[in-house]
Enzyme design. Structure first.
Site, mmCIF file in Angstrom:
data_model
loop_
_atom_site.group_PDB
_atom_site.id
_atom_site.type_symbol
_atom_site.label_atom_id
_atom_site.label_comp_id
_atom_site.label_asym_id
_atom_site.label_seq_id
_atom_site.Cartn_x
_atom_site.Cartn_y
_atom_site.Cartn_z
ATOM 1 N N TYR A 142 -23.116 57.507 97.320
ATOM 2 C CA TYR A 142 -22.379 58.509 96.544
ATOM 3 C C TYR A 142 -22.672 58.266 95.067
ATOM 4 O O TYR A 142 -22.691 57.118 94.614
ATOM 5 C CB TYR A 142 -20.868 58.383 96.806
ATOM 6 N N ASP A 239 -27.839 53.115 90.626
ATOM 7 C CA ASP A 239 -26.466 53.496 90.316
ATOM 8 C C ASP A 239 -25.598 52.268 90.579
ATOM 9 O O ASP A 239 -25.246 51.964 91.720
ATOM 10 C CB ASP A 239 -26.051 54.689 91.194
ATOM 11 N N LYS A 267 -16.662 51.949 86.487
ATOM 12 C CA LYS A 267 -15.651 51.189 87.236
ATOM 13 C C LYS A 267 -15.298 49.819 86.634
ATOM 14 O O LYS A 267 -14.561 49.751 85.667
ATOM 15 C CB LYS A 267 -16.096 51.049 88.686
HETATM 16 C C1 PLP Z 1 -21.806 54.444 93.110
HETATM 17 C C2 PLP Z 1 -21.015 55.498 92.411
HETATM 18 N N1 PLP Z 1 -21.605 56.251 91.480
HETATM 19 C C3 PLP Z 1 -20.936 57.198 90.805
HETATM 20 C C4 PLP Z 1 -19.605 57.426 91.057
HETATM 21 C C5 PLP Z 1 -18.863 58.478 90.302
HETATM 22 O O1 PLP Z 1 -18.014 57.847 89.405
HETATM 23 P P1 PLP Z 1 -16.716 58.601 88.846
HETATM 24 O O2 PLP Z 1 -15.763 58.732 89.992
HETATM 25 O O3 PLP Z 1 -16.225 57.678 87.769
HETATM 26 O O4 PLP Z 1 -17.156 59.908 88.333
HETATM 27 C C6 PLP Z 1 -18.949 56.665 92.012
HETATM 28 C C7 PLP Z 1 -17.530 56.882 92.308
HETATM 29 O O5 PLP Z 1 -16.961 56.377 93.242
HETATM 30 C C8 PLP Z 1 -19.669 55.679 92.727
HETATM 31 O O6 PLP Z 1 -19.093 54.941 93.689
#
Ligand code: PLP
Length: 443
Positions: A142, A239, A267
């Site tokens: 994700y 990511d 995060k």
């Molecule tokens: C690996 C990863 N990338 C991007 C995101 C998106 O982050 P945000 O919820 O702060 O927009 C998340 C959210 O859970 C994530 O787990």
């Protein structure tokens, strides 16, 4: 059994004014708690029930809730400065320096407010830099809510191998530009890049797909992606919104020794305060129009907000203390070892997985190489186990495949108490299954 009367009452009020009563779709689950307090390893609901929290707000809480040092830094910054919307603050400079110091791929960095914004900008930059349109993502990963990437995460079995957008209203023309490969399957990636020679702008992945728990990259997989992307001029994006700062100051890229072209962070970077980052190679990052010669749009009213920067600086300072990751990793090991002993004692068909401070129990046997393998997970057992834990004061998100996290505020006593409760719940569930009753019934 806990009483949820106040939570239920206030949740009904929430539903009157917010669709579904929550502000993120994944926050809707049973029991629908209304929460009033958080401190250290413990969260408290409107009925006064305390829970040892392993959800960690989907990962940001790496030091513990409401961490004193982070809060103190935020408070002191708030006395001095707020959002200015022009120029640069000393906080932004210091935080950017820290990230460039710690994260191997970070030669330059930009700040945003959420992981989704960071991955959105990363994808646009990759398309601008390569002049290509298509992306490769992996089934189970994700990367945020935007059309280019919001697809094929926890896909139902009948849709595996097909495009599985997360949202109605996504643009088909955009979805069609994203190709989905299987994690840990380099042949699949080789085939895909061969079929789309000269069309792929970027390969984006969670180096550990934590959105489906914890699936570790097999030996050679990340190296292979680095080799393919280098050979074909494709931008490699890690990511690290979850893995960054949780698994080490340099993210998982430092652990595995593979340096991507671009990295997204969020995060755990600020222990729960809203800030995210995109960093990478100088020649790529300088294409953003924050640079006088750049033409890739990058802007945001709240980008680099002093509160987020202060929280991140303070969080990183605590993470820089040698004892911090030692504690996180030791507690993760203690939990995983304890859970492994329990499932083997009880003879359960289960696999304990994790890395560092992350852990979870899948209700299936291995091997677990990718999302396709996780179709065999007994999701009813997985969710019901967690619902039963919640009723005994241990909060793990009761949703299929979600991971758990320990924080610096957890202690060996928290872990041992959690193991005791877990064994009790699992033993009862196993006994029920043995006499033909549904193992998943609430205890
Ligand atoms: C690996 C990863 N990338 C991007 C995101 C998106 O982050 P945000 O919820 O702060 O927009 C998340 C959210 O859970 C994530 O787990």
């Amino acid at each position: 059994m806990l009483n949820f009367t106040q939570s239920q009452k206030r949740y009904r009020a929430a539903c009157e004014v917010m669709p579904g009563g929550v502000n993120t779709s994944l926050r809707r689950c049973w029991p629908q708690l209304v929460l009033v307090r958080s401190k250290g390893a413990v969260i408290t609901d409107a009925d006064g029930n305390d829970y040892i929290d392993y959800h960690a707000a989907f990962g940001p809480i790496v030091l513990g809730h409401n961490h004193d040092a982070v809060n103190a830094r935020v408070r002191s910054v708030m006395e001095e400065i707020d959002l200015l919307g022009t120029g640069t603050t000393e906080l932004e400079i210091q935080l950017a320096q820290k990230i460039c110091q710690h994260v191997p791929s970070a030669e330059k960095v930009l700040f945003a407010n959420s992981g989704s914004e960071a991955t959105y900008a990363a994808v646009r930059l990759a398309r601008a830099a390569t002049g290509r349109k298509k992306l490769i993502k992996f089934q189970g990963c994700y990367h945020g809510g935007h059309d280019s990437l919001a697809m094929n995460v926890i896909t139902p079995p009948e849709k595996l191998g097909k495009r599985d957008p997360l949202s109605a209203g996504s643009l088909t023309e955009v979805l069609e530009q994203t190709l989905v490969c299987s994690f840990n399957d380099l042949d699949d990636v080789e085939d895909t890049v061969r079929k789309h020679r000269g069309e792929i702008a970027a390969i984006i992945l969670e180096p550990i797909p934590h959105n489906i728990g914890c699936v570790l990259p097999q030996q050679g997989f990340l190296e292979g992606l680095r080799e393919i992307t280098r050979r074909l001029g494709i931008i490699l994006i890690f990511d690290e919104v979850i893995t960054g700062f949780r698994h080490g100051l340099g993210g998982y890229q430092k652990v595995c020794g593979i340096t991507p072209d671009l990295t997204t962070l969020g995060k755990a970077m600020a222990n729960g305060y809203p800030i995210a980052a995109l960093c990478g190679k100088r020649e790529l990052m300088d294409r953003f129009n924050t640079h006088p010669n750049g033409n890739v749009f990058f802007a945001g009213t709240f980008n680099g907000h002093p509160v987020g920067c202060a929280a991140a600086l303070s969080t990183i300072e605590v993470l820089e203390q040698e004892a911090t990751y030692k504690h996180l990793f030791a507690l993760g090991d203690r939990m995983r070892n304890g859970l492994s002993d329990i499932v083997s004692r009880l003879g359960l068909k289960a696999t304990v997985a994790g890395f560092g401070s992350v852990f979870l129990t899948y209700f299936q046997e291995g091997p677990i190489r990718n999302y396709e393998d996780l179709i065999r997970n007994d999701s009813a057992m997985f969710v019901n186990y967690r619902m039963n834990l919640i009723e005994r004061g241990v909060f793990k998100l009761p949703m299929n495949l979600k991971r758990n996290n320990v924080s610096l505020s957890h202690t060996a006593e928290h872990i041992d108490r959690t193991l005791e409760i877990s064994e009790d719940v699992l033993r009862t569930m196993a006994k029920r299954a043995a006499v033909g009753e549904p193992a998943t019934a609430r205890l």
